[in-house]
Structure formats: C-alpha cells, structure tokens
Design a protein around this motif. Structure first.
Motif, short mmCIF file in Angstrom:
data_model
loop_
_atom_site.label_atom_id
_atom_site.label_comp_id
_atom_site.label_asym_id
_atom_site.label_seq_id
_atom_site.Cartn_x
_atom_site.Cartn_y
_atom_site.Cartn_z
N ILE A 9 0.87 -1.27 -0.04
CA ILE A 9 -0.02 0.18 -0.18
C ILE A 9 0.83 1.14 0.04
O ILE A 9 1.60 1.45 0.82
CB ILE A 9 -1.02 -0.10 1.35
CG1 ILE A 9 -1.82 -1.29 1.05
CG2 ILE A 9 -1.59 1.25 1.25
CD1 ILE A 9 -2.66 -1.61 2.57
N GLY A 10 0.63 2.11 -1.18
CA GLY A 10 1.29 3.32 -0.99
C GLY A 10 0.41 4.55 0.01
O GLY A 10 -0.72 4.47 -0.01
N ILE A 11 1.39 5.19 0.63
CA ILE A 11 0.66 6.17 1.63
C ILE A 11 1.47 7.41 1.66
O ILE A 11 2.81 7.43 1.16
CB ILE A 11 0.77 5.55 3.08
CG1 ILE A 11 -0.29 6.43 3.85
CG2 ILE A 11 1.97 5.56 3.58
CD1 ILE A 11 -0.51 5.99 5.35
N GLY A 12 0.78 8.58 1.59
CA GLY A 12 1.32 10.01 1.58
C GLY A 12 1.44 10.65 3.02
O GLY A 12 1.14 9.91 3.80
N GLU A 13 1.65 11.89 2.84
CA GLU A 13 2.02 12.44 4.13
C GLU A 13 0.79 12.74 4.71
O GLU A 13 0.36 12.94 6.18
CB GLU A 13 2.67 13.71 3.94
CG GLU A 13 4.27 13.73 3.72
CD GLU A 13 4.97 13.38 4.92
OE1 GLU A 13 4.36 13.57 6.05
OE2 GLU A 13 5.88 12.50 4.83
N LEU A 19 -6.24 7.87 1.62
CA LEU A 19 -6.48 6.34 1.17
C LEU A 19 -7.94 6.06 0.80
O LEU A 19 -8.79 6.56 1.58
CB LEU A 19 -5.97 5.33 2.22
CG LEU A 19 -4.54 5.10 2.70
CD1 LEU A 19 -4.26 4.26 3.65
CD2 LEU A 19 -3.67 5.16 1.35
N SER A 20 -8.09 5.10 -0.23
CA SER A 20 -9.51 5.09 -0.32
C SER A 20 -10.18 4.00 0.58
O SER A 20 -9.53 3.44 1.58
CB SER A 20 -9.57 4.24 -1.82
OG SER A 20 -9.07 2.75 -1.69
N ALA A 21 -11.57 4.01 0.66
CA ALA A 21 -12.34 3.21 1.58
C ALA A 21 -11.69 1.91 1.49
O ALA A 21 -11.55 1.16 2.65
CB ALA A 21 -13.75 3.31 1.53
N THR A 23 -9.00 0.65 0.46
CA THR A 23 -7.62 0.41 1.13
C THR A 23 -7.70 0.35 2.70
O THR A 23 -6.83 -0.41 3.21
CB THR A 23 -6.57 1.14 0.34
OG1 THR A 23 -6.49 1.25 -0.95
CG2 THR A 23 -5.07 1.04 0.95
N ILE A 24 -8.44 1.28 3.26
CA ILE A 24 -8.43 1.54 4.68
C ILE A 24 -9.10 0.23 5.13
O ILE A 24 -8.50 -0.62 6.10
CB ILE A 24 -9.29 2.37 5.22
CG1 ILE A 24 -8.64 3.86 4.51
CG2 ILE A 24 -9.60 2.52 6.61
CD1 ILE A 24 -9.45 5.19 5.07
N THR A 25 -10.06 -0.45 4.43
CA THR A 25 -10.70 -1.76 4.91
C THR A 25 -9.36 -3.05 4.97
O THR A 25 -9.34 -3.75 5.94
CB THR A 25 -11.79 -2.21 4.03
OG1 THR A 25 -12.68 -1.31 4.19
CG2 THR A 25 -12.32 -3.51 4.46
N VAL A 26 -8.55 -2.81 3.87
CA VAL A 26 -7.38 -3.74 3.89
C VAL A 26 -6.57 -3.89 5.10
O VAL A 26 -6.28 -4.67 5.82
CB VAL A 26 -6.65 -3.54 2.62
CG1 VAL A 26 -5.36 -4.46 2.81
CG2 VAL A 26 -7.30 -4.32 1.19
N GLN A 103 -0.37 5.18 -4.64
CA GLN A 103 -0.75 6.55 -4.06
C GLN A 103 0.12 7.35 -5.17
O GLN A 103 0.80 6.95 -5.83
CB GLN A 103 -0.54 6.76 -2.66
CG GLN A 103 -0.79 8.12 -2.04
CD GLN A 103 -2.34 8.52 -2.40
OE1 GLN A 103 -2.68 8.79 -3.41
NE2 GLN A 103 -3.11 8.12 -1.09
N LEU A 104 -0.01 8.89 -5.12
CA LEU A 104 0.65 9.80 -5.62
C LEU A 104 1.94 9.64 -5.34
O LEU A 104 2.43 9.37 -4.26
CB LEU A 104 0.03 11.12 -5.57
CG LEU A 104 -1.26 11.55 -6.13
CD1 LEU A 104 -1.54 12.95 -5.60
CD2 LEU A 104 -1.34 11.68 -7.51
#
Length: 400
Positions: A9-13, A19-21, A23-26, A103-104
């Motif tokens: 999972i890519g994550i930003g600052e 994150l999408s819903a 991805t948050i569920t994952v 993610q970006l």
C-alpha cells in the motif's frame, strides 16, 4: 492461481485521509503491517501487529515468506512500484499473491509543485544508491526530479553541478509533500546552503555556464574526460566499438582488459541500468577506472583483479563482451560460450600478432572485420599537418 494474501500500500503525508475506503479496509483487517517508522506513525489508529523494516533490508523477502498464511500489509511511500519496495517484492512472489494500492508518487507531487510536464523531465533516484548516478544527466537545459538519500544529498548534487560548470542551475528541495508541514527550499547550485529535512525530493533545472562540461550519453566522450596512462580505447574507435556492442537497458558487459574503464563506463552511461564488469590485472589501471567511474556517473562499475579466462569464472552471463587486450583462442572460447543468445562480441587489435589472431577467428566464425584509421590535425612547426593514430583492426559478431 494463489489467492492474494499480501497487500503493498502506497501512503502519503496525509496518511489515512489519502487512502480509499477499500484500502483502509485492507489495513483494518490485516494481521500484520510492515513499514518504516514514519509509515506506522501515519496510521496510528489501525490495530494490527506492527513490524519495522528488517535489517538488513534484503531480509524483507524472507520475513514476508515466513508470514504466508496471514493477512499482511506492507506500507510504502507513494507509488510502491516506482523506485520503491513493490518491485522487489513482486519479483519474489508468485503472480496473484499480491495486490498493489498505489498513491501519488513523489515524482508526481514534485512535478505539480514545479509546474513541469513529467514526459519532458528526467525522473531519477539516488535513494540508498550512490549519488554519482545522477551525473550523466547533467546537460544543458535538462530538468530532473531526484529522490534523494538524505539531508546531505542536495548539497552533493549542487557540488556536482558547480564542478561541471552548471553553478547557476536552479534547485528546489521539497519535503513532506501533501502534508500539513510541507516545506520548500529554493536556491542555485553554486551558493546552495540550506539545511533540509532528511526525507526530501529535489528538483533541478540545469543551466550551463560558458565553460560547462558537455558530456552526452551517446558514446564517444573526449579522451580528456578520462584519467589514463595513455593505454585506452581512443574516442573515435570507442564510439565505433560501443555501436557494435549495442548497449541496452539492464544489459551486462564484460570488459576484458578494461584499462582506464572507458568502454565499460560509456556502456553504462548509454543505456538505463546497464551494468559492466571490468577485468584488469594492473592495480594502477583499476584505480584509474574507479576514479573515472565516479567522476562520470557510473559508480556501480565492478572491477576485478585478474586475467581472462580465469577471472571470468563464476561471473553472471554477459549480454556483450569487449576484448580490448589479451585476446587468445582460450579467452574467445570462454567468453563466446558465456554470451547469451543475441550477445555481441567485439575485439580490437593494434599489433600484428593480435591482428593475425583476429583474422583466424574471423575465418572460423564469420562476423565483421574492419580496420579503423584516425588522423588528427596537429602542429608541424608553424604549420599544420595530419598525424595518424595507430590503426585498429576490429572484429565483431553476434551470437545466434
């Protein structure tokens, strides 16, 4: 096909907010979450077993394999498949085991901050790699975005630019992009003095001064760019040699009798991720080759003390072989057997004895045989005349 159990999972600052819903569920249903300290701090409300990056980092694959059967999430910065951990994990796992959540990327964010079109700029990383790898991209009017390796990297790059006559180049360092604490530092290379955060991305606009070094990535750099004892493949012959060797993305060259490393270095500069191994028995020449590699942006050039064919034992199979010295039937047989299909072999000779060996091999194996003669204008008293260099006989062939 194996059911997916691993999510990268890519994550930003902006953390969970970005994150999408789905991805948050994952993340919420994961048994184990792996990432760096900053990644864990960005997801504080998620309850799962937390594991930090292993040390050494190469142990990550073994760690993941040991977690097979659990629901595992790996956190990475931005796009996991763009100069990030996702590519390494993807090579090690079976198809269908992994789901990527991009993610970006830092490149996209930095390009948007600068207002630069991404297809028109160089996108580089020196994160965890030698900073010198960016040197081949220093050219007039080039724009680049560089993923750095720490707070000292921008000053190092500013130094490379200034040393090569690009001291007026515009530099921007961006940190914490997309977060509430985003920072920006602007300056020029020759006077760069900012203290920047450890985790940063750098944008460079190369501006050439009157005495700027012109070092294109096409083969045929001036001999003056290399430290040498005089024994080296000269500029014009080197350009023809590289054309026959055909540098390609990720390809490996064996440079047998590498001397100052000029052919191997230009091979690595000419194609993305091209690699080279130089075989050279003289300590002073290996030292010169290492110096040249660092100055010209190919610090990953591998140099081996020895002579062929014994020094070739156990090396990765090459895509191309250059024999600049020490040609013999034994060396040819070993090198040609090791070459991959479609591999290119080039051998140069300047002595009558080596030329005779080339003629014999050409008669036996075919290929192309050419003689290269170069003359340069030089003073003759108060006038000017042509001074010929030693003629080079070149034999090349492709393994089918």
């Amino acid at each position: 096909m194996t059911a997916p159990w691993l999510h990268v999972i890519g994550i930003g600052e902006d953390g969970l907010d970005g994150l999408s819903a789905a991805t948050i569920t994952v993340l919420e249903t994961a048994d184990v979450i792996i990432g760096g300290d900053r990644h864990h701090k960005l997801t504080p409300t998620i309850k799962a077993e937390r594991i930090s990056w292993p040390s050494p980092f190469d142990a990550l694959i073994d760690l993941l394999q040991s977690l097979r059967g659990k629901r595992v999430a790996v956190l990475a910065t931005g796009d996991p498949l763009w100069y990030s951990v996702g590519a390494r994990i993807g090579r090690a796992m079976e198809e269908g085991e992994i789901v990527f959540h991009p993610q970006l990327s830092a490149f996209q964010l930095a390009a948007s901050r600068m207002g630069w079109s991404m297809p028109d700029i160089e996108l580089l990383t020196v994160h965890g790699r030698p900073v010198e790898q960016m040197i081949p991209f220093i050219q007039p009017e080039v724009r680049m975005i560089v993923l750095t390796t720490g707070s000292k990297t921008p000053a190092q790059i500013a130094g490379f630019l200034t040393e090569r006559g690009y001291g007026q180049s515009k530099l921007t360092v961006l940190a914490a992009m997309g977060g509430k604490d985003e920072l920006r530092f602007d300056g020029i290379a020759e006077s760069w003095d900012h203290d920047v955060p450890e985790f940063n991305t750098m944008a460079v606009e190369c501006i050439a001064g009157p005495d700027a070094a012109l070092l294109p990535r096409v083969p045929g750099l001036s001999d003056d760019n290399f430290v040498s004892d005089g024994t080296m493949t000269k500029q014009e012959v080197r350009a023809v040699t590289l054309a026959k060797l055909m540098p390609m993305r990720g390809a490996l060259l064996w440079d047998i009798g590498s001397g100052s490393g000029s052919v191997a270095i230009e091979w690595m500069r000419s194609a993305p991720h091209a690699m080279a191994i130089g075989i050279e028995q003289k300590d002073e020449r290996r030292a010169m080759a290492a110096t040249n590699a660092a100055r010209l942006g190919t610090p990953k050039l591998q140099l081996i003390d020895g002579t062929a064919p014994s020094a070739l034992e156990g090396l990765a199979r090459p895509d191309a072989v250059f024999i600049g010295g020490g040609l013999s039937q034994e060396v040819f047989d070993f090198a040609f057997a090791a070459l991959k299909t479609h591999g290119r072999l080039v051998a140069n000779a300047v002595t009558l004895e080596s030329e005779a060996e080339l003629m014999r091999l050409y008669a036996e194996h075919g290929g192309e045989l050419v003689r290269l003669s170069v003359e340069r204008a030089s003073p003759v008293g108060r006038l000017t005349g042509w001074r010929p260099a030693m003629t080079v006989t070149q034999w090349s062939l492709i393994k089918r």
